[in-house]
Design a protein around this motif. Structure first.
Motif, short mmCIF file in Angstrom:
data_model
loop_
_atom_site.label_atom_id
_atom_site.label_comp_id
_atom_site.label_asym_id
_atom_site.label_seq_id
_atom_site.Cartn_x
_atom_site.Cartn_y
_atom_site.Cartn_z
N TYR A 199 -20.50 17.24 9.64
CA TYR A 199 -20.62 18.62 10.47
C TYR A 199 -21.59 19.26 11.06
N PRO A 200 -22.88 19.22 11.06
CA PRO A 200 -23.96 19.28 12.07
C PRO A 200 -24.10 18.19 12.47
N ALA A 201 -23.62 17.26 12.80
CA ALA A 201 -23.43 16.12 13.68
C ALA A 201 -22.48 16.07 14.41
N GLY A 236 -13.26 16.78 11.20
CA GLY A 236 -14.29 16.33 10.51
C GLY A 236 -13.82 16.13 8.66
N TYR A 237 -12.94 16.46 8.48
CA TYR A 237 -12.06 15.55 6.93
C TYR A 237 -11.62 14.41 7.62
N ASP A 238 -11.22 13.86 8.61
CA ASP A 238 -10.20 12.85 8.41
C ASP A 238 -11.91 11.90 8.76
N ILE A 239 -12.68 12.03 9.15
CA ILE A 239 -13.77 11.46 9.40
C ILE A 239 -14.82 11.05 7.66
N SER A 240 -14.35 12.17 7.14
CA SER A 240 -15.45 11.98 5.71
C SER A 240 -14.19 11.48 4.87
N TYR A 249 -11.88 16.36 17.37
CA TYR A 249 -12.72 16.35 17.77
C TYR A 249 -12.58 14.99 18.83
N THR A 250 -12.79 15.04 20.47
CA THR A 250 -12.57 13.56 21.51
C THR A 250 -13.41 13.65 21.73
N LEU A 251 -13.64 12.23 22.07
CA LEU A 251 -14.90 11.10 22.69
C LEU A 251 -14.85 11.51 24.67
N THR A 252 -15.98 12.49 24.80
CA THR A 252 -15.49 12.42 26.38
C THR A 252 -16.40 11.44 27.02
N GLN A 253 -16.45 11.38 28.12
CA GLN A 253 -17.16 10.53 29.00
C GLN A 253 -18.70 10.13 29.24
N LYS A 254 -18.73 10.98 28.43
CA LYS A 254 -20.72 11.23 28.10
C LYS A 254 -20.59 10.64 27.43
N GLY A 255 -19.94 10.88 26.18
CA GLY A 255 -19.95 10.43 24.79
C GLY A 255 -19.73 8.77 24.73
N GLU A 256 -18.79 8.54 24.96
CA GLU A 256 -18.61 6.68 25.71
C GLU A 256 -19.55 6.67 26.31
N GLU A 257 -20.41 6.54 27.18
CA GLU A 257 -21.89 6.62 27.61
C GLU A 257 -22.62 6.64 26.82
N GLU A 258 -22.91 7.46 25.78
CA GLU A 258 -23.84 7.81 25.00
C GLU A 258 -23.97 6.54 24.14
N LEU A 259 -22.43 6.09 23.37
CA LEU A 259 -22.22 5.52 22.59
C LEU A 259 -22.51 3.67 23.05
N ALA A 260 -22.45 3.80 23.96
CA ALA A 260 -22.68 2.43 24.37
C ALA A 260 -24.02 2.36 24.77
N ARG A 261 -24.87 3.07 25.38
CA ARG A 261 -26.35 3.49 25.29
C ARG A 261 -26.96 2.62 23.91
N TRP A 262 -26.47 3.63 22.86
CA TRP A 262 -26.65 3.44 21.92
C TRP A 262 -26.16 1.61 21.08
N LEU A 263 -25.65 1.51 21.14
CA LEU A 263 -25.10 0.33 20.49
C LEU A 263 -25.75 -1.13 21.76
N TYR A 294 -24.00 8.59 15.22
CA TYR A 294 -24.20 8.10 15.77
C TYR A 294 -23.25 6.89 14.72
N ALA A 295 -22.90 7.31 13.76
CA ALA A 295 -21.99 6.86 13.11
C ALA A 295 -21.15 8.08 12.66
N VAL A 296 -20.77 9.00 12.77
CA VAL A 296 -19.21 10.10 13.18
C VAL A 296 -19.12 9.66 15.42
N LEU A 297 -19.84 9.51 15.90
CA LEU A 297 -19.27 9.27 17.39
C LEU A 297 -18.57 8.49 17.38
N GLY A 298 -18.95 7.23 16.41
CA GLY A 298 -18.19 5.96 16.74
C GLY A 298 -16.92 5.92 15.84
N LEU A 299 -16.53 7.23 14.88
CA LEU A 299 -15.69 7.50 14.72
C LEU A 299 -14.95 7.65 15.39
N VAL A 300 -14.85 8.99 16.67
CA VAL A 300 -14.73 9.63 16.83
C VAL A 300 -13.76 8.47 17.85
#
Length: 149
Positions: free
Chosen positions: A45-47, A22-26, A73-87, A9-15
């Motif tokens: 990277y495993p995340a 991955g380097y940008d995230i780091s 890496y780019t967020l998908t619609q499913k990723g947006e929904e998962e991030l919103a659910r987690w929040l 989720y920390a990684v998903l939020g940055l994306v």
């Protein structure tokens, strides 16, 4: 995604903020404003793989003139929904791991000069972090991050 690890989720939020490698995230986690959360290469990277395998992020190859191909890496619609659910979920328990505080707690097992020197080093470290935070480009912060300034 599993409930235990918050790393994805920390990684998903940055994306979600912008497409990143991955380097940008780091590098983002190394910046002073991420004092409250940190992820290592061994977690990032495993995340990213888990997020990609779960179709929460897309991966595109970016050719470079020098060096290996860069994965973006780019967020998908499913990723947006998962991030919103987690929040919306109730956060788990908060714990902080502070080695300086731990050493001070056990300081009676050494002499006070060692603990005093440790605290002076910590003061210098925090002073340097404060200076870095003061240099932070507020234009790079989103509206919610700006609330803290």
């Amino acid at each position: 995604m599993g409930r235990r690890s918050r790393s994805p989720y920390a990684v998903l939020g940055l994306v979600a903020q912008a497409s990143k490698s991955g380097y940008d995230i780091s590098r983002m986690f190394e910046r002073a404003r991420f004092l409250f959360w940190n992820e290592s290469y061994g977690q990032i990277y495993p995340a990213l793989k888990k997020l990609h395998d779960s179709d929460l992020v897309e991966q595109k190859q970016e050719e470079r003139e020098v060096g290996p191909t860069k994965k973006i890496y780019t967020l998908t619609q499913k990723g947006e929904e998962e991030l919103a659910r987690w929040l919306r979920r109730q956060p788990g328990t908060t714990s902080m791991r502070d080695e300086v505080a731990l050493r001070v707690t056990y300081g009676e097992h050494t002499n006070s000069e060692i603990i005093r020197a440790l605290l002076e080093q910590e003061r210098a470290r925090v002073t340097a972090l404060k200076k870095d935070l003061e240099k932070e480009d507020l234009e790079e912060l989103n509206a919610y991050e700006k609330m803290g300034y």
